[in-house]
Design an enzyme around this catalytic site. Structure first.
Site, PDB file in Angstrom:
ATOM      1  N   PRO A   9       3.975  -8.959   4.569  1.00  0.00           N
ATOM      2  CA  PRO A   9       4.964  -9.746   5.288  1.00  0.00           C
ATOM      3  C   PRO A   9       5.688  -8.981   6.392  1.00  0.00           C
ATOM      4  O   PRO A   9       5.998  -7.803   6.255  1.00  0.00           O
ATOM      5  CB  PRO A   9       5.952 -10.173   4.203  1.00  0.00           C
ATOM      6  CG  PRO A   9       5.731  -9.248   3.068  1.00  0.00           C
ATOM      7  CD  PRO A   9       4.301  -8.816   3.147  1.00  0.00           C
ATOM      8  N   ASN A  10       5.874  -9.691   7.480  1.00  0.00           N
ATOM      9  CA  ASN A  10       6.609  -9.259   8.666  1.00  0.00           C
ATOM     10  C   ASN A  10       5.871  -8.220   9.510  1.00  0.00           C
ATOM     11  O   ASN A  10       6.328  -7.875  10.595  1.00  0.00           O
ATOM     12  CB  ASN A  10       8.015  -8.750   8.306  1.00  0.00           C
ATOM     13  CG  ASN A  10       8.822  -9.827   7.624  1.00  0.00           C
ATOM     14  OD1 ASN A  10       8.906 -10.945   8.116  1.00  0.00           O
ATOM     15  ND2 ASN A  10       9.392  -9.507   6.484  1.00  0.00           N
ATOM     16  N   ARG A  17       9.535  -6.082  16.124  1.00  0.00           N
ATOM     17  CA  ARG A  17      10.478  -6.003  15.004  1.00  0.00           C
ATOM     18  C   ARG A  17      10.998  -4.573  14.867  1.00  0.00           C
ATOM     19  O   ARG A  17      10.229  -3.647  14.652  1.00  0.00           O
ATOM     20  CB  ARG A  17       9.770  -6.402  13.713  1.00  0.00           C
ATOM     21  CG  ARG A  17      10.591  -6.163  12.470  1.00  0.00           C
ATOM     22  CD  ARG A  17       9.754  -6.365  11.211  1.00  0.00           C
ATOM     23  NE  ARG A  17      10.566  -6.074  10.045  1.00  0.00           N
ATOM     24  CZ  ARG A  17      10.076  -5.607   8.915  1.00  0.00           C
ATOM     25  NH1 ARG A  17       8.791  -5.391   8.795  1.00  0.00           N
ATOM     26  NH2 ARG A  17      10.873  -5.358   7.906  1.00  0.00           N
ATOM     27  N   TYR A  22       9.713   0.837  13.385  1.00  0.00           N
ATOM     28  CA  TYR A  22       8.287   0.535  13.300  1.00  0.00           C
ATOM     29  C   TYR A  22       7.497   0.818  14.573  1.00  0.00           C
ATOM     30  O   TYR A  22       6.283   0.637  14.596  1.00  0.00           O
ATOM     31  CB  TYR A  22       8.095  -0.934  12.894  1.00  0.00           C
ATOM     32  CG  TYR A  22       8.678  -1.232  11.544  1.00  0.00           C
ATOM     33  CD1 TYR A  22       8.057  -0.799  10.377  1.00  0.00           C
ATOM     34  CD2 TYR A  22       9.877  -1.937  11.417  1.00  0.00           C
ATOM     35  CE1 TYR A  22       8.592  -1.060   9.130  1.00  0.00           C
ATOM     36  CE2 TYR A  22      10.420  -2.202  10.173  1.00  0.00           C
ATOM     37  CZ  TYR A  22       9.775  -1.755   9.043  1.00  0.00           C
ATOM     38  OH  TYR A  22      10.314  -2.004   7.804  1.00  0.00           O
ATOM     39  N   ASN A  71      -0.689  -1.979   3.381  1.00  0.00           N
ATOM     40  CA  ASN A  71       0.749  -1.901   3.595  1.00  0.00           C
ATOM     41  C   ASN A  71       1.283  -3.251   3.134  1.00  0.00           C
ATOM     42  O   ASN A  71       1.205  -4.239   3.866  1.00  0.00           O
ATOM     43  CB  ASN A  71       1.088  -1.650   5.062  1.00  0.00           C
ATOM     44  CG  ASN A  71       2.570  -1.473   5.294  1.00  0.00           C
ATOM     45  OD1 ASN A  71       3.386  -1.886   4.468  1.00  0.00           O
ATOM     46  ND2 ASN A  71       2.939  -0.891   6.411  1.00  0.00           N
ATOM     47  N   ALA A  74       7.403  -5.574   2.082  1.00  0.00           N
ATOM     48  CA  ALA A  74       8.426  -5.748   1.045  1.00  0.00           C
ATOM     49  C   ALA A  74       7.832  -6.075  -0.323  1.00  0.00           C
ATOM     50  O   ALA A  74       8.457  -5.799  -1.349  1.00  0.00           O
ATOM     51  CB  ALA A  74       9.409  -6.834   1.462  1.00  0.00           C
ATOM     52  N   HIS A  77       7.774  -3.515  -3.242  1.00  0.00           N
ATOM     53  CA  HIS A  77       8.936  -3.268  -4.098  1.00  0.00           C
ATOM     54  C   HIS A  77       9.219  -4.409  -5.077  1.00  0.00           C
ATOM     55  O   HIS A  77      10.163  -4.318  -5.864  1.00  0.00           O
ATOM     56  CB  HIS A  77      10.168  -3.033  -3.220  1.00  0.00           C
ATOM     57  CG  HIS A  77       9.868  -2.192  -2.024  1.00  0.00           C
ATOM     58  ND1 HIS A  77       9.505  -0.855  -2.118  1.00  0.00           N
ATOM     59  CD2 HIS A  77       9.805  -2.510  -0.708  1.00  0.00           C
ATOM     60  CE1 HIS A  77       9.266  -0.387  -0.899  1.00  0.00           C
ATOM     61  NE2 HIS A  77       9.434  -1.365  -0.038  1.00  0.00           N
ATOM     62  N   ASP A  84      -1.290  -5.891 -10.276  1.00  0.00           N
ATOM     63  CA  ASP A  84      -2.340  -6.350 -11.178  1.00  0.00           C
ATOM     64  C   ASP A  84      -3.649  -6.618 -10.429  1.00  0.00           C
ATOM     65  O   ASP A  84      -4.731  -6.323 -10.945  1.00  0.00           O
ATOM     66  CB  ASP A  84      -1.900  -7.600 -11.933  1.00  0.00           C
ATOM     67  CG  ASP A  84      -0.802  -7.319 -12.944  1.00  0.00           C
ATOM     68  OD1 ASP A  84      -0.497  -6.127 -13.208  1.00  0.00           O
ATOM     69  OD2 ASP A  84      -0.234  -8.304 -13.470  1.00  0.00           O
ATOM     70  N   GLU A  95      -2.210   3.157  -0.339  1.00  0.00           N
ATOM     71  CA  GLU A  95      -0.939   2.536   0.027  1.00  0.00           C
ATOM     72  C   GLU A  95      -0.380   3.264   1.250  1.00  0.00           C
ATOM     73  O   GLU A  95      -0.281   4.494   1.251  1.00  0.00           O
ATOM     74  CB  GLU A  95       0.031   2.657  -1.145  1.00  0.00           C
ATOM     75  CG  GLU A  95       1.413   2.110  -0.892  1.00  0.00           C
ATOM     76  CD  GLU A  95       2.344   2.318  -2.083  1.00  0.00           C
ATOM     77  OE1 GLU A  95       3.510   1.930  -1.947  1.00  0.00           O
ATOM     78  OE2 GLU A  95       1.927   2.871  -3.126  1.00  0.00           O
ATOM     79  N   HIS A  97       2.790   3.235   4.299  1.00  0.00           N
ATOM     80  CA  HIS A  97       4.054   2.719   4.826  1.00  0.00           C
ATOM     81  C   HIS A  97       4.335   3.417   6.142  1.00  0.00           C
ATOM     82  O   HIS A  97       4.215   4.645   6.236  1.00  0.00           O
ATOM     83  CB  HIS A  97       5.206   2.963   3.845  1.00  0.00           C
ATOM     84  CG  HIS A  97       5.006   2.230   2.565  1.00  0.00           C
ATOM     85  ND1 HIS A  97       5.227   0.884   2.449  1.00  0.00           N
ATOM     86  CD2 HIS A  97       4.544   2.658   1.362  1.00  0.00           C
ATOM     87  CE1 HIS A  97       4.930   0.512   1.217  1.00  0.00           C
ATOM     88  NE2 HIS A  97       4.507   1.563   0.545  1.00  0.00           N
ATOM     89  N   ILE A  98       4.701   2.658   7.142  1.00  0.00           N
ATOM     90  CA  ILE A  98       4.960   3.187   8.480  1.00  0.00           C
ATOM     91  C   ILE A  98       6.188   4.085   8.475  1.00  0.00           C
ATOM     92  O   ILE A  98       6.169   5.189   9.018  1.00  0.00           O
ATOM     93  CB  ILE A  98       5.111   2.024   9.482  1.00  0.00           C
ATOM     94  CG1 ILE A  98       3.778   1.261   9.583  1.00  0.00           C
ATOM     95  CG2 ILE A  98       5.563   2.533  10.848  1.00  0.00           C
ATOM     96  CD1 ILE A  98       3.873  -0.075  10.294  1.00  0.00           C
ATOM     97  N   SER A  99       7.251   3.617   7.846  1.00  0.00           N
ATOM     98  CA  SER A  99       8.491   4.400   7.781  1.00  0.00           C
ATOM     99  C   SER A  99       8.531   5.194   6.483  1.00  0.00           C
ATOM    100  O   SER A  99       7.785   4.911   5.542  1.00  0.00           O
ATOM    101  CB  SER A  99       9.710   3.475   7.858  1.00  0.00           C
ATOM    102  OG  SER A  99       9.789   2.664   6.694  1.00  0.00           O
ATOM    103  N   ARG A 104      15.310   5.164   3.405  1.00  0.00           N
ATOM    104  CA  ARG A 104      15.873   3.839   3.677  1.00  0.00           C
ATOM    105  C   ARG A 104      16.646   3.333   2.464  1.00  0.00           C
ATOM    106  O   ARG A 104      17.024   4.111   1.594  1.00  0.00           O
ATOM    107  CB  ARG A 104      14.740   2.903   4.099  1.00  0.00           C
ATOM    108  CG  ARG A 104      14.051   3.442   5.372  1.00  0.00           C
ATOM    109  CD  ARG A 104      13.002   2.545   5.916  1.00  0.00           C
ATOM    110  NE  ARG A 104      13.608   1.279   6.327  1.00  0.00           N
ATOM    111  CZ  ARG A 104      12.895   0.180   6.552  1.00  0.00           C
ATOM    112  NH1 ARG A 104      11.589   0.197   6.415  1.00  0.00           N
ATOM    113  NH2 ARG A 104      13.484  -0.933   6.922  1.00  0.00           N
ATOM    114  N   ARG A 108      13.976   0.191  -1.656  1.00  0.00           N
ATOM    115  CA  ARG A 108      12.649   0.533  -1.123  1.00  0.00           C
ATOM    116  C   ARG A 108      12.058   1.789  -1.779  1.00  0.00           C
ATOM    117  O   ARG A 108      10.925   2.152  -1.500  1.00  0.00           O
ATOM    118  CB  ARG A 108      12.713   0.739   0.385  1.00  0.00           C
ATOM    119  CG  ARG A 108      13.078  -0.511   1.150  1.00  0.00           C
ATOM    120  CD  ARG A 108      12.991  -0.277   2.645  1.00  0.00           C
ATOM    121  NE  ARG A 108      13.685  -1.288   3.391  1.00  0.00           N
ATOM    122  CZ  ARG A 108      13.185  -2.489   3.716  1.00  0.00           C
ATOM    123  NH1 ARG A 108      11.954  -2.799   3.365  1.00  0.00           N
ATOM    124  NH2 ARG A 108      13.903  -3.347   4.400  1.00  0.00           N
TER     125      ARG A 108
END
Length: 139
Positions: A9-10, A17, A22, A71, A74, A77, A84, A95, A97-99, A104, A108
């Site tokens: 998402p996002n 954004r 990001y 990625n 949200a 978390h 699963d 996995e 994550h950009i940041s 943060r 998170r």
């Protein structure tokens, strides 16, 4: 070699954004350069804001692809269902994550994905995706 990059998402808003977190590049622009760097890899991209669609995609490719770069945004978390789904498939998942999520908000700092991922890359911007693809290509 088939690799799926799956964004949650996002992440369709990359480039517009919160560019201070990001970056200013769209994922589509970055993807083109990534595909050029790895011409022997078939890199497919899928993005969804809907958890169930992400799970369906994991099920679809999770027994035939060589790697998945995820990625989950949200959902990282919050989603036991994504945990699963990853546990149920055979294709290894990295996995990304950009940041740096540990710099943060507190919520998170926990990932439901990490315990079933074959690796985790955090905080290197879009370069994290390249690191993950490079890992799969070297295998």
């Amino acid at each position: 070699m088939k690799i799926l990059i799956l964004n949650g998402p996002n992440l369709n808003l990359l480039g517009v954004r919160e560019p201070e977190i990001y970056g200013k590049n769209s994922f589509e622009t970055f993807l083109s350069s990534l595909q050029e760097k790895f011409p022997n890899a078939d890199i497919e991209y899928y993005q969804s804001n809907i958890e169930g669609e992400m799970i369906n995609k994991l099920h679809e490719v999770g027994f035939s692809y060589d790697g998945i770069v995820l990625n989950a945004g949200a959902y990282t978390h919050t989603s036991v269902a994504l945990h699963d789904a990853i546990a149920a498939i055979k294709t290894p998942v990295i996995e990304v994550h950009i940041s740096n999520v540990h710099q943060r908000e507190e919520f998170r700092h926990h990932s439901y994905i990490s315990s079933v991922a074959s690796g985790i890359i955090i905080g290197f911007g879009l370069e994290g995706y390249e690191m993950a693809v490079r890992h799969f290509v070297k295998q």
